[in-house]
Design an enzyme around this catalytic site. Sequence first.
Site, PDB file in Angstrom:
ATOM      1  N   ARG A 137     -35.306 -19.123   1.514  1.00  0.00           N
ATOM      2  CA  ARG A 137     -35.156 -19.371   0.602  1.00  0.00           C
ATOM      3  C   ARG A 137     -33.889 -19.101   0.229  1.00  0.00           C
ATOM      4  O   ARG A 137     -33.063 -17.978   0.981  1.00  0.00           O
ATOM      5  CB  ARG A 137     -36.737 -18.296  -0.433  1.00  0.00           C
ATOM      6  CG  ARG A 137     -36.328 -17.151  -0.125  1.00  0.00           C
ATOM      7  CD  ARG A 137     -37.388 -15.981  -1.401  1.00  0.00           C
ATOM      8  NE  ARG A 137     -37.266 -15.001  -1.168  1.00  0.00           N
ATOM      9  CZ  ARG A 137     -38.001 -14.387  -2.039  1.00  0.00           C
ATOM     10  NH1 ARG A 137     -38.413 -14.761  -3.252  1.00  0.00           N
ATOM     11  NH2 ARG A 137     -37.532 -12.830  -2.133  1.00  0.00           N
ATOM     12  N   ASN A 175     -36.056 -19.060  -9.313  1.00  0.00           N
ATOM     13  CA  ASN A 175     -36.737 -17.679  -8.735  1.00  0.00           C
ATOM     14  C   ASN A 175     -35.775 -16.296  -8.356  1.00  0.00           C
ATOM     15  O   ASN A 175     -34.880 -16.971  -7.197  1.00  0.00           O
ATOM     16  CB  ASN A 175     -37.821 -17.531  -8.047  1.00  0.00           C
ATOM     17  CG  ASN A 175     -38.253 -16.446  -7.830  1.00  0.00           C
ATOM     18  OD1 ASN A 175     -39.110 -15.794  -8.438  1.00  0.00           O
ATOM     19  ND2 ASN A 175     -37.805 -16.013  -6.215  1.00  0.00           N
ATOM     20  N   GLU A 176     -35.150 -15.589  -9.199  1.00  0.00           N
ATOM     21  CA  GLU A 176     -34.225 -13.992  -8.802  1.00  0.00           C
ATOM     22  C   GLU A 176     -32.715 -14.421  -7.725  1.00  0.00           C
ATOM     23  O   GLU A 176     -32.162 -14.513  -6.693  1.00  0.00           O
ATOM     24  CB  GLU A 176     -35.126 -13.661  -7.700  1.00  0.00           C
ATOM     25  CG  GLU A 176     -36.424 -12.721  -8.008  1.00  0.00           C
ATOM     26  CD  GLU A 176     -37.432 -12.050  -6.809  1.00  0.00           C
ATOM     27  OE1 GLU A 176     -36.945 -11.919  -5.560  1.00  0.00           O
ATOM     28  OE2 GLU A 176     -37.686 -10.852  -7.470  1.00  0.00           O
ATOM     29  N   GLU A 337     -42.562  -9.566 -12.654  1.00  0.00           N
ATOM     30  CA  GLU A 337     -42.641  -9.200 -11.037  1.00  0.00           C
ATOM     31  C   GLU A 337     -43.301  -7.867 -11.242  1.00  0.00           C
ATOM     32  O   GLU A 337     -42.061  -7.325 -11.206  1.00  0.00           O
ATOM     33  CB  GLU A 337     -42.827 -10.452  -9.756  1.00  0.00           C
ATOM     34  CG  GLU A 337     -42.634 -11.327 -10.011  1.00  0.00           C
ATOM     35  CD  GLU A 337     -42.045 -11.797  -8.920  1.00  0.00           C
ATOM     36  OE1 GLU A 337     -41.732 -11.704  -7.628  1.00  0.00           O
ATOM     37  OE2 GLU A 337     -41.701 -13.700  -8.394  1.00  0.00           O
ATOM     38  N   TRP A 345     -40.866  -4.449   1.859  1.00  0.00           N
ATOM     39  CA  TRP A 345     -39.748  -5.359   2.978  1.00  0.00           C
ATOM     40  C   TRP A 345     -38.675  -3.750   2.609  1.00  0.00           C
ATOM     41  O   TRP A 345     -37.613  -4.140   2.644  1.00  0.00           O
ATOM     42  CB  TRP A 345     -39.149  -6.480   1.971  1.00  0.00           C
ATOM     43  CG  TRP A 345     -39.644  -6.362   0.402  1.00  0.00           C
ATOM     44  CD1 TRP A 345     -40.000  -7.110  -0.306  1.00  0.00           C
ATOM     45  CD2 TRP A 345     -38.887  -5.159  -0.394  1.00  0.00           C
ATOM     46  NE1 TRP A 345     -40.690  -7.099  -1.584  1.00  0.00           N
ATOM     47  CE2 TRP A 345     -39.864  -5.991  -1.838  1.00  0.00           C
ATOM     48  CE3 TRP A 345     -38.096  -4.309  -0.558  1.00  0.00           C
ATOM     49  CZ2 TRP A 345     -39.556  -5.878  -3.061  1.00  0.00           C
ATOM     50  CZ3 TRP A 345     -37.992  -3.813  -1.989  1.00  0.00           C
ATOM     51  CH2 TRP A 345     -38.905  -4.470  -2.672  1.00  0.00           C
ATOM     52  N   GLU A 386     -43.593 -12.079   3.729  1.00  0.00           N
ATOM     53  CA  GLU A 386     -44.208 -11.193   3.036  1.00  0.00           C
ATOM     54  C   GLU A 386     -45.331 -11.097   2.968  1.00  0.00           C
ATOM     55  O   GLU A 386     -46.209 -10.913   2.087  1.00  0.00           O
ATOM     56  CB  GLU A 386     -44.385 -11.144   1.585  1.00  0.00           C
ATOM     57  CG  GLU A 386     -42.166 -12.011   1.443  1.00  0.00           C
ATOM     58  CD  GLU A 386     -41.710 -11.393  -0.100  1.00  0.00           C
ATOM     59  OE1 GLU A 386     -41.454 -10.358  -0.501  1.00  0.00           O
ATOM     60  OE2 GLU A 386     -42.091 -12.592  -0.139  1.00  0.00           O
ATOM     61  N   GLN A 387     -45.717 -11.199   4.618  1.00  0.00           N
ATOM     62  CA  GLN A 387     -47.859 -11.538   4.481  1.00  0.00           C
ATOM     63  C   GLN A 387     -48.487  -9.812   3.915  1.00  0.00           C
ATOM     64  O   GLN A 387     -49.448  -9.831   3.722  1.00  0.00           O
ATOM     65  CB  GLN A 387     -48.414 -11.299   6.094  1.00  0.00           C
ATOM     66  CG  GLN A 387     -47.943 -12.608   6.721  1.00  0.00           C
ATOM     67  CD  GLN A 387     -47.820 -12.687   8.042  1.00  0.00           C
ATOM     68  OE1 GLN A 387     -47.409 -12.054   9.516  1.00  0.00           O
ATOM     69  NE2 GLN A 387     -49.123 -13.930   8.831  1.00  0.00           N
ATOM     70  N   TYR A 388     -47.500  -8.993   4.146  1.00  0.00           N
ATOM     71  CA  TYR A 388     -48.189  -7.860   3.931  1.00  0.00           C
ATOM     72  C   TYR A 388     -47.731  -7.005   2.673  1.00  0.00           C
ATOM     73  O   TYR A 388     -48.359  -5.791   1.982  1.00  0.00           O
ATOM     74  CB  TYR A 388     -47.636  -6.293   4.932  1.00  0.00           C
ATOM     75  CG  TYR A 388     -47.867  -6.254   6.800  1.00  0.00           C
ATOM     76  CD1 TYR A 388     -49.198  -6.746   7.037  1.00  0.00           C
ATOM     77  CD2 TYR A 388     -47.181  -6.444   7.763  1.00  0.00           C
ATOM     78  CE1 TYR A 388     -49.561  -7.103   7.921  1.00  0.00           C
ATOM     79  CE2 TYR A 388     -47.524  -6.905   8.639  1.00  0.00           C
ATOM     80  CZ  TYR A 388     -48.934  -6.866   8.715  1.00  0.00           C
ATOM     81  OH  TYR A 388     -48.667  -7.788  10.225  1.00  0.00           O
ATOM     82  N   HIS A 389     -47.340  -7.660   1.586  1.00  0.00           N
ATOM     83  CA  HIS A 389     -46.828  -7.720   0.821  1.00  0.00           C
ATOM     84  C   HIS A 389     -48.699  -7.082  -0.270  1.00  0.00           C
ATOM     85  O   HIS A 389     -49.091  -7.892  -0.208  1.00  0.00           O
ATOM     86  CB  HIS A 389     -46.139  -8.421  -0.121  1.00  0.00           C
ATOM     87  CG  HIS A 389     -46.186  -8.007  -1.646  1.00  0.00           C
ATOM     88  ND1 HIS A 389     -45.966  -7.611  -2.761  1.00  0.00           N
ATOM     89  CD2 HIS A 389     -43.787  -7.543  -1.764  1.00  0.00           C
ATOM     90  CE1 HIS A 389     -45.536  -7.592  -3.593  1.00  0.00           C
ATOM     91  NE2 HIS A 389     -43.888  -7.334  -3.076  1.00  0.00           N
TER      92      HIS A 389
END
Length: 701
Positions: A137, A175-176, A337, A345, A386-389
């Site tokens: 991104r 976004n950000e 958020e 991360w 970011e699967q584990y977020h």
Amino acid sequence: MNLRLSVLTGLAAVSLLGAARAASPAVTIDPTPPLMLGSAWYPEQWPEEQWESDLSYMQQAGMNMVRIGEFAWSSLEPSEGNYSLDWMERAIEAAARHGMVVILGTPTDTPPAWLTTKYPEVLRVGEDGRQLQHGSRRHFSIGSEKYRELCAQIVTRMAERFGHNPHVIAWQIGNEYTEDSFDPESRARFHAWLEDKYGSVDALNKHWVTAYWSQTYDDFSQIPMTTGRANPGLSLDYKRFVTDTWRSFQRNQLDVLRAHVAPGQLITTNLGGLGWANRFNRQQIAADLDVISWDEYLGSGYDDVSKNGTGHLNPYRSGSTHDLVRGWRQQNFWVMEMAPGFVDWSPTASNSLDKGETRAMTWHAIAHGADCVAYWQWRSALNGQEQYHGSLVGPDGTPVPVFEEIAQAGAEFARMGDKLADTTPESDVALLHDYDSRWAIDFNRFSRRYDQMEVLQSYYQALRDQTQSVDIVVPLAPLNRYKLVVAPSLNVISADVAQHLIDYVKAGGHLVLGPRSGMKNGFNALNQERQPGPLVPTLGARVEQFYALLEPVPVAGEWGKGTIDIWAEIFDSLAPDTEVLMRYGAGNAWLEGKPAVVTRRVGAGRITYIGAVLDSSLMATTAARLVTDAGIEPVRLDVPAGVSVGRRVGADREVFVVINLADGPREFALPGAMADLLNGGQVERLELPRYGVAVVSRPKA
């Protein structure tokens, strides 16, 4: 099209867009809840038959808002000019059936593969000259006219479709915002920006003092574009250029939205996971928006475990960031958020917050002026970076343990909305935060031990302990509401800032300068007057010399005594009415007996300069003296250490949000009977377990 013509064309387009908006039909937008709790939801990632389960769980959690769309470009425009918006409309309507309003994100943070394949010139180029590839991104150049054109097209389609949807209360642009680009088009923009600012290369050479090291330029095209250690004038202007480029990138979409959406739909953007980040001037970005949003994550940069010493909520660091964001427009804000429990991360710790800590963190934001908290993300993504977020439901769509905490906060928000409506923090004390000064010191810290953010934090913590409320504002903000204005490390003081501060002092305010103040002018060149530059005549003293320290040196005087071991400045040329409040003791022959703190009454007010980085104990006594000397009688609750208090004030009431962040239960008395807004009735004492929250109120005096 050249850049000058592009700017003129853009201005004409803004005028036409404004006229179009004025002619748009009226629509009644759903009322924005006074207190919002929600989450980022990605319906495009899941089969539509699973949406109902997601939304039902959100409703169970007490959520009244959902954010969608900010990463969905490939789902909204699968191929160029082929738009697919029906699914988004169905998602909005489904959320509304479950009692939720919608914040709609423009998807311009993640261009689709067809776009970057057909138009590779839009891809961002790093400072090393390497062009980014698709698959992440923010891989686009913010200066690309082609990318801006494509952004405007998708945003136009979305705004035409949803700009009068009654359930859409706000839009989030991108976004950000983060990275800048070093592609040829951006370099040409930089050179055009410099030419527009200075008019001639001779004027630039003069202000940047380019005779040093034979840096003199004959043409703007010769000027490098770099973030390395360069001419200080170039370095400062490059940061300003990046700010203006992001601001014009934002305006490209902002103008489209304002032309097409109903006036009741607010426009915002979520400014990163770290409010103190200084890649660009966030206050200027915020100035164009209707409401300010930021993303609060622990474990990132200034809030990292390496700074905190823990992987948990630090009320001073998080609190100062909330106050910084609120100060950008001096109004309440949204947290778009917040991690529900943990991130995946962090370079040092992706630990889970303690049980109860996420709810406490949520209320901590409200205490500092947030009117909305949204979590990222709702459901664990099956794939992606970011699967584990942290999430509120797992990949199977059922709640994870932290869901219960969020549901408790949701139930509390539902009861508290009307009671917190139209309230905001109020302060008699302001800290000045200045991006130019941040950048100027970062370009050459001189001593690696001089951490200007730690210096600012030391003032913030000591003053907040005294008053339980501190605003953080830019130097040119209106200051007449404050009895005490403290400016740690105000390195760059331009003529207009100096006059603004002088006017504040003469009108009765107390201005306190910290170390390294007034070294530079607006071009990042040294002030010939020495420190504090244009404020020398007002202070009635100048800094004779500054010293980076390795060994501790005692300091003592009217404010008590302590030690310094990082930075010291000594004063000379004192006016007869300039008082010395503190002096250095023995230990360093350059400093011994020299003034460390001086003050002078000017007009109806006072100016004070603290020339050293004080130890924490002396900083605490200093803050107490400053508050007393400024005539401030803080409205505060007397609470034990580790208990955080935030005060929000309305027309007829004061509301105190009290959070126990100590390592065990705490019990304490209130100054009198107060309304217990969470539990009902009146209360004169509070008994809070660890991470316990109380919200109490009394009529405004």
